[in-house]
Design a protein around this motif. Structure first.
Motif, short mmCIF file in Angstrom:
data_model
loop_
_atom_site.label_atom_id
_atom_site.label_comp_id
_atom_site.label_asym_id
_atom_site.label_seq_id
_atom_site.Cartn_x
_atom_site.Cartn_y
_atom_site.Cartn_z
N ARG A 286 6.23 -12.88 -1.37
CA ARG A 286 7.28 -12.39 -2.28
C ARG A 286 7.22 -10.87 -2.38
O ARG A 286 8.27 -10.20 -2.32
CB ARG A 286 7.10 -13.01 -3.66
N THR A 287 6.02 -10.32 -2.50
CA THR A 287 5.86 -8.87 -2.60
C THR A 287 6.37 -8.18 -1.33
O THR A 287 7.06 -7.15 -1.40
CB THR A 287 4.38 -8.52 -2.82
N LEU A 288 6.05 -8.75 -0.17
CA LEU A 288 6.48 -8.16 1.10
C LEU A 288 7.99 -8.26 1.29
O LEU A 288 8.62 -7.31 1.78
CB LEU A 288 5.75 -8.85 2.26
N LYS A 289 8.56 -9.38 0.89
CA LYS A 289 10.02 -9.52 1.01
C LYS A 289 10.73 -8.52 0.10
O LYS A 289 11.74 -7.91 0.48
CB LYS A 289 10.43 -10.95 0.63
N GLN A 290 10.22 -8.34 -1.10
CA GLN A 290 10.82 -7.39 -2.03
C GLN A 290 10.70 -5.95 -1.52
O GLN A 290 11.52 -5.09 -1.88
CB GLN A 290 10.15 -7.51 -3.41
N ALA A 291 9.70 -5.71 -0.66
CA ALA A 291 9.51 -4.37 -0.10
C ALA A 291 10.33 -4.17 1.17
O ALA A 291 10.30 -3.08 1.76
CB ALA A 291 8.03 -4.14 0.20
N GLY A 292 11.07 -5.19 1.61
CA GLY A 292 11.97 -5.02 2.74
C GLY A 292 11.61 -5.76 4.01
O GLY A 292 12.31 -5.62 5.02
N ALA A 293 10.52 -6.54 4.02
CA ALA A 293 10.15 -7.28 5.23
C ALA A 293 11.23 -8.29 5.57
O ALA A 293 11.77 -8.97 4.68
CB ALA A 293 8.81 -7.99 5.03
N ALA A 294 11.57 -8.42 6.84
CA ALA A 294 12.60 -9.36 7.26
C ALA A 294 12.10 -10.79 7.24
O ALA A 294 12.85 -11.72 6.94
CB ALA A 294 13.08 -9.00 8.67
N ALA A 295 10.84 -10.98 7.57
CA ALA A 295 10.23 -12.32 7.59
C ALA A 295 8.74 -12.18 7.32
O ALA A 295 8.12 -11.18 7.69
CB ALA A 295 10.48 -13.01 8.93
N GLY B 44 0.81 -1.21 0.00
CA GLY B 44 0.00 0.00 0.00
C GLY B 44 0.84 1.26 0.00
O GLY B 44 1.99 1.28 0.46
N ALA B 45 0.27 2.32 -0.52
CA ALA B 45 0.98 3.60 -0.62
C ALA B 45 1.51 4.05 0.74
O ALA B 45 0.77 4.07 1.73
CB ALA B 45 0.04 4.67 -1.19
N GLY B 46 2.79 4.39 0.78
CA GLY B 46 3.41 4.90 2.00
C GLY B 46 3.71 3.85 3.05
O GLY B 46 4.18 4.20 4.15
N ARG B 47 3.50 2.55 2.74
CA ARG B 47 3.69 1.51 3.76
C ARG B 47 5.11 0.94 3.80
O ARG B 47 5.51 0.35 4.79
CB ARG B 47 2.74 0.34 3.51
N LYS B 48 5.89 1.11 2.73
CA LYS B 48 7.21 0.46 2.67
C LYS B 48 8.13 0.83 3.84
O LYS B 48 8.77 -0.06 4.43
CB LYS B 48 7.89 0.77 1.33
N PRO B 49 8.26 2.10 4.20
CA PRO B 49 9.17 2.43 5.31
C PRO B 49 8.79 1.73 6.61
O PRO B 49 9.66 1.38 7.42
CB PRO B 49 9.04 3.95 5.44
N GLY B 50 7.50 1.50 6.81
CA GLY B 50 7.04 0.90 8.06
C GLY B 50 7.25 -0.59 8.17
O GLY B 50 7.17 -1.15 9.26
N ILE B 51 7.52 -1.28 7.04
CA ILE B 51 7.70 -2.73 7.10
C ILE B 51 9.16 -3.15 6.93
O ILE B 51 9.47 -4.33 7.10
CB ILE B 51 6.83 -3.45 6.04
N ALA B 52 10.03 -2.22 6.63
CA ALA B 52 11.44 -2.56 6.43
C ALA B 52 12.01 -3.20 7.70
O ALA B 52 11.95 -2.62 8.79
CB ALA B 52 12.24 -1.31 6.07
N GLY B 53 12.53 -4.42 7.56
CA GLY B 53 13.14 -5.11 8.68
C GLY B 53 12.16 -5.70 9.68
O GLY B 53 12.57 -6.23 10.71
N ARG B 54 10.86 -5.65 9.38
CA ARG B 54 9.84 -6.14 10.32
C ARG B 54 9.34 -7.53 9.93
O ARG B 54 9.52 -8.00 8.80
CB ARG B 54 8.62 -5.19 10.33
N THR B 55 8.72 -8.19 10.89
CA THR B 55 8.04 -9.46 10.63
C THR B 55 6.59 -9.17 10.30
O THR B 55 5.90 -8.47 11.06
CB THR B 55 8.11 -10.38 11.85
N ILE B 56 6.11 -9.68 9.19
CA ILE B 56 4.72 -9.50 8.77
C ILE B 56 4.02 -10.85 8.90
O ILE B 56 4.53 -11.88 8.45
CB ILE B 56 4.62 -9.00 7.32
N VAL B 57 2.86 -10.85 9.52
CA VAL B 57 2.05 -12.06 9.64
C VAL B 57 0.85 -11.93 8.71
O VAL B 57 -0.06 -11.14 8.96
CB VAL B 57 1.57 -12.29 11.09
#
Length: 247
Positions: free
Chosen positions: A223-232, A193-206
């Motif tokens: 795959r989309t979340l990992k490409q955006a910087g999610a750690a897991a 989502g727009a403006g969400r990338k900085p908030g998920i960098a290095g984070r775990t997303i469930v």
């Protein structure tokens, strides 16, 4: 604000008029989110021993970190998947009540049984529902995965970001497709989502979903979340197919 006694009396009146019922068959039960004995015995609750990555049940303990043959041969993009129950008649019936039956309250019941699998997750993890395309939401009225994510957030205290992922491309039903066809159908279907990338960098997303079948949708989201910087990226769902007939 009502005191304890008035609230208890009000609760008793509501329970008399609208008693708690089994999510599977509608039989009156003692409390909310309880299945009757018959439906309970029909459910196959999932847990250890299982594949450390996709949660597929093992017949016996295979050691810490053991993965199934499918995950070893073709590792998915997600790190961990867990489901409350195996997909079967009762599990399917309850999921359909939420998905198509206009029963949004069922989401709280599913979250009640799914929450146990969140105990090992990062306390700072973000809950994100698998998104629906806007046309599907307009038709159905809501995204069942978003309702479950909100209920899980209420139960666990984890942050639920309902707009973290967007489905930017409508996809056809995947039911009768092969694994490769499903993967191609969902390619490019999701975006952060727009403006969400900085908030998920290095984070775990469930990622939260109702049913896991072939994994094509969940894998595309991960795959989309990992490409955006999610750690897991972990996945939690109500039910998953456990037969060897997955395509």
């Amino acid at each position: 604000m009502l005191g304890f006694a008035p609230r208890k009396a009000l609760s008793q009146i509501v329970d008399f008029a609208l008693p708690p019922r089994c999510p599977g068959c509608g039989t009156i039960t003692a409390q909310d989110h309880l299945f009757c004995l018959c439906c309970w015995q029909s459910l196959h609750f999932l847990g250890d021993p299982c594949c450390a990555r996709c949660g597929l049940p093992f017949e016996y303990e295979s050691g810490e970190g053991a993965e199934c043959g499918a995950c070893l041969a073709d590792p998915p993009f997600f790190n961990r998947l867990r489901a409350a129950v195996a997909y079967g008649d009762i599990a399917r019936h309850v999921a359909l009540k939420l998905k198509y039956g206009g029963r949004p309250g069922v989401a709280r019941t599913l979250a009640h049984f799914m929450a146990r699998h969140l105990a090992e997750n990062d306390p700072d993890a973000i809950l994100a529902p698998v998104p629906l395309h806007r046309w599907r939401i307009w038709t159905r009225g809501y995204n069942q995965s978003a309702l479950i994510a909100s209920a899980l957030g209420d139960r666990t205290g984890l942050k639920a970001d309902l707009g973290l992922l967007k489905r930017v491309k409508a996809t056809p039903p995947l039911r009768n497709m092969s694994r490769r066809e499903r993967a191609l159908a969902v390619r490019g279907a999701f975006a952060v989502g727009a403006g969400r990338k900085p908030g998920i960098a290095g984070r775990t997303i469930v990622l939260v979903d109702d049913v896991f079948t072939s994994g094509a949708t969940a894998n595309a989201c991960a795959r989309t979340l990992k490409q955006a910087g999610a750690a897991a990226v972990n996945i939690i769902c109500w039910a998953r197919v456990v037969t060897t007939q997955e395509n």
